[in-house]
Design a protein around this motif. Sequence first.
Motif, short mmCIF file in Angstrom:
data_model
loop_
_atom_site.label_atom_id
_atom_site.label_comp_id
_atom_site.label_asym_id
_atom_site.label_seq_id
_atom_site.Cartn_x
_atom_site.Cartn_y
_atom_site.Cartn_z
N SER A 58 0.81 -1.22 0.00
CA SER A 58 0.00 0.00 0.00
C SER A 58 0.84 1.27 0.00
N THR A 59 2.15 1.12 -0.05
CA THR A 59 3.04 2.28 0.02
C THR A 59 2.76 3.27 -1.12
N PHE A 60 2.67 4.54 -0.76
CA PHE A 60 2.53 5.57 -1.79
C PHE A 60 3.10 6.88 -1.27
N VAL A 61 3.48 7.74 -2.22
CA VAL A 61 3.87 9.12 -1.93
C VAL A 61 3.05 10.00 -2.87
N LYS A 62 2.33 10.96 -2.32
CA LYS A 62 1.43 11.81 -3.11
C LYS A 62 1.80 13.28 -3.01
N LEU A 63 1.62 13.96 -4.13
CA LEU A 63 1.56 15.42 -4.09
C LEU A 63 0.12 15.74 -3.72
N ARG A 64 -0.08 15.97 -2.44
CA ARG A 64 -1.45 16.06 -1.91
C ARG A 64 -2.11 17.40 -2.24
N GLU A 65 -1.32 18.48 -2.15
CA GLU A 65 -1.96 19.79 -2.33
C GLU A 65 -0.94 20.83 -2.77
N ILE A 66 -1.37 21.72 -3.65
CA ILE A 66 -0.63 22.93 -4.00
C ILE A 66 -1.59 24.11 -3.82
N LYS A 67 -1.10 25.14 -3.15
CA LYS A 67 -1.95 26.31 -2.92
C LYS A 67 -1.16 27.58 -3.26
N LEU A 68 -1.78 28.44 -4.06
CA LEU A 68 -1.19 29.73 -4.44
C LEU A 68 -2.14 30.83 -3.98
N ALA A 69 -1.63 31.74 -3.17
CA ALA A 69 -2.49 32.80 -2.63
C ALA A 69 -1.84 34.16 -2.81
N TYR A 70 -2.67 35.14 -3.06
CA TYR A 70 -2.20 36.52 -3.17
C TYR A 70 -3.03 37.40 -2.25
N ASN A 71 -2.34 38.09 -1.34
CA ASN A 71 -3.01 39.01 -0.42
C ASN A 71 -2.87 40.43 -0.97
N PHE A 72 -3.99 41.03 -1.29
CA PHE A 72 -3.97 42.38 -1.86
C PHE A 72 -3.49 43.40 -0.80
N ASN A 73 -2.79 44.43 -1.28
CA ASN A 73 -2.36 45.49 -0.38
C ASN A 73 -3.54 46.10 0.35
N LYS A 74 -3.32 46.44 1.62
CA LYS A 74 -4.40 47.02 2.40
C LYS A 74 -4.87 48.34 1.81
N SER A 75 -3.94 49.10 1.24
CA SER A 75 -4.33 50.38 0.63
C SER A 75 -5.28 50.16 -0.54
N PHE A 83 0.49 10.95 -8.05
CA PHE A 83 1.36 10.04 -7.31
C PHE A 83 2.80 10.33 -7.70
N ILE A 84 3.63 10.54 -6.71
CA ILE A 84 5.07 10.59 -6.96
C ILE A 84 5.63 9.18 -7.00
N TYR A 85 5.01 8.31 -6.20
CA TYR A 85 5.42 6.90 -6.16
C TYR A 85 4.28 6.06 -5.61
N LYS A 86 4.10 4.87 -6.16
CA LYS A 86 3.20 3.89 -5.56
C LYS A 86 3.56 2.51 -6.09
N ASP A 87 3.21 1.49 -5.31
CA ASP A 87 3.50 0.10 -5.69
C ASP A 87 2.32 -0.59 -6.37
N ALA A 88 1.11 -0.33 -5.89
CA ALA A 88 -0.07 -1.03 -6.40
C ALA A 88 -0.45 -0.49 -7.78
#
Length: 335
Positions: free
Chosen positions: A256-273, A294-299
């Motif tokens: 059952s071994t696996f390695v996953k790229l589970r999440e990528i998040k890109l955020a931009y916070n607008f200037n307060k002004s 999957f970066i890697y898995k056996d099954a």
Amino acid sequence: FAYYNTNSFDQILEIKTTTASGYNSQLINAGKINNHGIEIQLDGNPIQTEDFRWNVAVNYSKNISKVDVLDYDKQIQNYTIGSSGGVDVLASVGQAYGALYGTAYQRDTNGNIVVGANGLPKADPTKRVLGHYTPDYLAGVTNTLTYKNLQLSFLIDASVGGEIFSGTNRTGTYTGVLAQTLPGRDAANGGLSYYTSGTTKVLVPAGGAPAGSTVYDDGMIFKGVYADGTPNTSVLSAQEYYKASYNISEAYIYSSTFVKLREIKLAYNFNKSFARRLGLDGASLTAVGRNLLFIYKDAPNIDPETAFNTGNAQGLESLALPTTRNFSLSLNVKF
């Protein structure tokens, strides 16, 4: 860092009873299961400047389970939690919780698979434990890169160890719909040329097949030995070869071994002004992708996380739908 050692008592068990009592089964409170393990979390900033920060968060957990008692009279040594495709998930006294119990290949003292005179693999008459669904450990790494108002983070997680029984691979191999059943189907895919003599398939010699014989090129030889220890030489058709292990559970037990790229998040916070000019206290725009690859898995052919039961009877997969990637875009505003 955390260490835990817990005992669970008096699980609800359904046990069979004699039908002479007027009932097929009864519920009892019994059992003792021990779980102990560790959890580690580390967090740090390898690089930090006025405008840029790189944060790394690492987590690791390992759990060890053991079934100490199933009933206090010690009459029950194995309890079936769930079943699929001839494989049972067991709680067995003295073993780790979640044993996968089913049919194995018959093997000789050297570990070679034993075949019959027809070249087909033989099943061991005694069922055995083929693995456990519980992983050896879980781990994850989150990297967060922040440059001024822009933030990028990605999570990689892993589940290492444990086994799963795949009904998808079992059915797909038997019916020949998986790409892994292409080898041996014809000469172009490595199939051996043979002709039939009565009920026996005979490899075509260098001089060619006897006159009038029909030659087939989907021959395969199962890797194994006869009962006397000599290598198997019996030829099977590709169809016979791929159907041969349908009722041998071991053939479809995978890591059952696996390695996953589970999440990528890109955020931009607008200037307060800028936000204030719009009458807002703040605003941010975030794009997220989850369960990406999957970066890697056996099954093969399945996601090891798609066991059809998310309760106690895990480790069994049967014709599960492919998992999906999820994408989202959100705008957050503060008034």
